[in-house]
Write a protein that holds these residues in place. Structure first.
Motif, PDB file in Angstrom:
ATOM      1  N   VAL A 183      19.017 -35.384 -69.022  1.00  0.00           N
ATOM      2  CA  VAL A 183      17.923 -35.726 -68.116  1.00  0.00           C
ATOM      3  C   VAL A 183      18.348 -36.901 -67.254  1.00  0.00           C
ATOM      4  O   VAL A 183      19.258 -37.635 -67.585  1.00  0.00           O
ATOM      5  CB  VAL A 183      16.630 -36.084 -68.892  1.00  0.00           C
ATOM      6  CG1 VAL A 183      16.186 -34.909 -69.728  1.00  0.00           C
ATOM      7  CG2 VAL A 183      16.825 -37.309 -69.773  1.00  0.00           C
TER       8      VAL A 183
ATOM      9  N   SER B 233      13.711 -29.870 -53.411  1.00  0.00           N
ATOM     10  CA  SER B 233      13.558 -31.299 -53.661  1.00  0.00           C
ATOM     11  C   SER B 233      13.418 -32.090 -52.368  1.00  0.00           C
ATOM     12  O   SER B 233      12.665 -33.070 -52.304  1.00  0.00           O
ATOM     13  CB  SER B 233      14.747 -31.826 -54.476  1.00  0.00           C
ATOM     14  OG  SER B 233      15.958 -31.629 -53.786  1.00  0.00           O
TER      15      SER B 233
ATOM     16  N   ILE C 152      11.580 -26.181 -60.401  1.00  0.00           N
ATOM     17  CA  ILE C 152      12.032 -27.411 -61.067  1.00  0.00           C
ATOM     18  C   ILE C 152      12.431 -28.469 -60.042  1.00  0.00           C
ATOM     19  O   ILE C 152      12.125 -29.653 -60.210  1.00  0.00           O
ATOM     20  CB  ILE C 152      13.197 -27.099 -62.026  1.00  0.00           C
ATOM     21  CG1 ILE C 152      12.686 -26.249 -63.200  1.00  0.00           C
ATOM     22  CG2 ILE C 152      13.842 -28.388 -62.548  1.00  0.00           C
ATOM     23  CD1 ILE C 152      13.790 -25.699 -64.084  1.00  0.00           C
TER      24      ILE C 152
ATOM     25  N   SER D  17      10.322 -31.900 -59.980  1.00  0.00           N
ATOM     26  CA  SER D  17      11.138 -33.049 -60.360  1.00  0.00           C
ATOM     27  C   SER D  17      11.145 -34.116 -59.271  1.00  0.00           C
ATOM     28  O   SER D  17      11.131 -35.317 -59.563  1.00  0.00           O
ATOM     29  CB  SER D  17      12.574 -32.613 -60.665  1.00  0.00           C
ATOM     30  OG  SER D  17      12.618 -31.732 -61.761  1.00  0.00           O
ATOM     31  N   SER D  18      11.159 -33.682 -58.012  1.00  0.00           N
ATOM     32  CA  SER D  18      11.156 -34.649 -56.910  1.00  0.00           C
ATOM     33  C   SER D  18       9.848 -35.435 -56.869  1.00  0.00           C
ATOM     34  O   SER D  18       9.832 -36.598 -56.474  1.00  0.00           O
ATOM     35  CB  SER D  18      11.392 -33.937 -55.579  1.00  0.00           C
ATOM     36  OG  SER D  18      10.295 -33.105 -55.230  1.00  0.00           O
TER      37      SER D  18
ATOM     38  N   ILE E  81      12.371 -37.487 -61.474  1.00  0.00           N
ATOM     39  CA  ILE E  81      13.287 -37.190 -62.576  1.00  0.00           C
ATOM     40  C   ILE E  81      14.408 -36.276 -62.091  1.00  0.00           C
ATOM     41  O   ILE E  81      14.302 -35.647 -61.040  1.00  0.00           O
ATOM     42  CB  ILE E  81      12.571 -36.540 -63.773  1.00  0.00           C
ATOM     43  CG1 ILE E  81      12.034 -35.144 -63.401  1.00  0.00           C
ATOM     44  CG2 ILE E  81      11.433 -37.437 -64.256  1.00  0.00           C
ATOM     45  CD1 ILE E  81      11.414 -34.391 -64.575  1.00  0.00           C
TER      46      ILE E  81
ATOM     47  N   GLY F 147      15.331 -33.577 -63.566  1.00  0.00           N
ATOM     48  CA  GLY F 147      15.009 -32.186 -63.862  1.00  0.00           C
ATOM     49  C   GLY F 147      15.594 -31.641 -65.143  1.00  0.00           C
ATOM     50  O   GLY F 147      15.315 -30.504 -65.525  1.00  0.00           O
TER      51      GLY F 147
ATOM     52  N   SER G  92      15.218 -28.110 -66.752  1.00  0.00           N
ATOM     53  CA  SER G  92      16.303 -27.158 -66.503  1.00  0.00           C
ATOM     54  C   SER G  92      17.100 -26.823 -67.750  1.00  0.00           C
ATOM     55  O   SER G  92      17.549 -25.676 -67.909  1.00  0.00           O
ATOM     56  CB  SER G  92      17.240 -27.677 -65.404  1.00  0.00           C
ATOM     57  OG  SER G  92      17.806 -28.914 -65.756  1.00  0.00           O
TER      58      SER G  92
ATOM     59  N   SER H  26      23.103 -29.511 -66.136  1.00  0.00           N
ATOM     60  CA  SER H  26      21.875 -30.186 -65.709  1.00  0.00           C
ATOM     61  C   SER H  26      22.162 -31.576 -65.148  1.00  0.00           C
ATOM     62  O   SER H  26      21.518 -32.019 -64.199  1.00  0.00           O
ATOM     63  CB  SER H  26      20.906 -30.285 -66.889  1.00  0.00           C
ATOM     64  OG  SER H  26      19.792 -31.066 -66.542  1.00  0.00           O
TER      65      SER H  26
ATOM     66  N   GLY I 123      21.105 -32.722 -61.392  1.00  0.00           N
ATOM     67  CA  GLY I 123      20.257 -33.874 -61.109  1.00  0.00           C
ATOM     68  C   GLY I 123      20.595 -34.524 -59.780  1.00  0.00           C
ATOM     69  O   GLY I 123      19.717 -35.032 -59.074  1.00  0.00           O
TER      70      GLY I 123
ATOM     71  N   ILE J  69      19.123 -32.561 -56.979  1.00  0.00           N
ATOM     72  CA  ILE J  69      17.684 -32.815 -56.853  1.00  0.00           C
ATOM     73  C   ILE J  69      17.450 -34.174 -56.204  1.00  0.00           C
ATOM     74  O   ILE J  69      16.692 -34.308 -55.246  1.00  0.00           O
ATOM     75  CB  ILE J  69      16.993 -32.778 -58.237  1.00  0.00           C
ATOM     76  CG1 ILE J  69      16.949 -31.359 -58.790  1.00  0.00           C
ATOM     77  CG2 ILE J  69      15.564 -33.333 -58.136  1.00  0.00           C
ATOM     78  CD1 ILE J  69      16.405 -31.274 -60.212  1.00  0.00           C
TER      79      ILE J  69
END
Length: 278
Positions: A34, A103, A159, A163-164, A168, A170, A174, A192, A196, A199
């Protein structure tokens, strides 16, 4: 100069909290895939509130600044996972384009959302992520879907946008999505971390544009991104993301996921209460 010296006793604890949040975010980024925003956004929201920043924009600043930190954190974490062969290029090709568009639109549209909306989104999704880490909720919801390119791209779009708005990387969404669709967990975590960045970077551009002419932003802000807060968070996050990645390949994260679930339930509850009652 004298005014700056007088502010040191007040600003120093806040700076230490931000650096500490960056350390926790960096370890979490490498360990669980994450981006660390789950830690950074609530901490920043509290600190900005203590600093007297307008409640109408403090969530926007917290989310945007968290995303700005996730860019270098994600790069550092992804490189560590890539050295272990845990980043899938095929999944990057499937997921990254949809995430970039979604995002960016999320960051761009954030200026139209109130602080209430951003808190509710964060709180509700924090609850979902917490429950999903203990009960295979996402597996039950998505278990019947085929492992097709369209499934991956639709998942990436959703996602990326959510996430945006949460600030985070995502990974908390994800990673379980990829594993439900048949990706080995270590590959999902490593991929992931790379996603990130796809994103965070376009989302930051969106937040810079949407916050460019907003009044009452703190000093040294670029759009909704607070440069001083970003720098303090990044110190800990960049240094400790490789540590989390190293631990992830040596230890089971089951206990840590349960601890994270409890933390998310607390944070999610607090966000929703603040949204509803101020």
């Amino acid at each position: 100069m004298d005014q700056l010296i007088e502010l040191v006793p007040t600003l120093l604890p806040m700076a230490l909290w931000l650096v500490g949040a960056g350390v926790a975010a960096g370890i979490m980024a490498g360990l669980l895939g994450v981006g660390g925003g789950i830690v950074m956004v609530p901490v920043m929201a509290t600190i900005f509130q203590l600093m007297g920043i307008s409640p109408d924009i403090l969530m926007h600043i917290a989310v945007a600044t968290s995303l700005a930190v996730i860019v270098p954190t994600g790069i550092s974490s992804a490189r560590s996972h890539a050295k272990r062969g845990a980043v899938s290029r095929d999944l990057l090709v499937l997921w990254a384009p949809a995430m970039v568009v979604a995002s960016f639109l999320g960051g761009l549209s954030a200026g139209f959302y109130s602080a209430f909306t951003l808190r509710i989104v964060f709180g509700v999704m924090a609850f979902f992520i917490a429950i999903n880490s203990i009960v295979p909720l996402q597996k039950m919801l998505m278990g019947g879907l085929s492992n097709s390119p369209i499934t991956h791209r639709v998942s990436a779009t959703f996602i990326g946008y959510i996430s945006s708005l949460m600030g985070i990387g995502g990974g908390s969404l994800s990673v379980p999505t990829m594993t439900v669709l048949g990706t080995p967990v270590h590959t999902a975590v490593g991929t992931s971390s790379a996603l990130g960045v796809f994103i965070a970077f376009p989302a930051v551009i969106g937040f810079v544009i949407s916050g460019w002419n907003v009044a009452d932003l703190p000093a040294l802000s670029v759009g909704y991104v607070s440069i001083p807060a970003m720098a303090m968070l990044a110190i800990g996050a960049i240094l400790f993301a490789p540590v989390g990645a190293m631990i992830a390949h040596k230890l089971s994260a089951t206990l840590l996921k349960r601890v994270l679930a409890v933390y998310l339930l607390i944070v999610g509850t607090r966000m929703i209460i603040q949204a509803l009652f101020g």
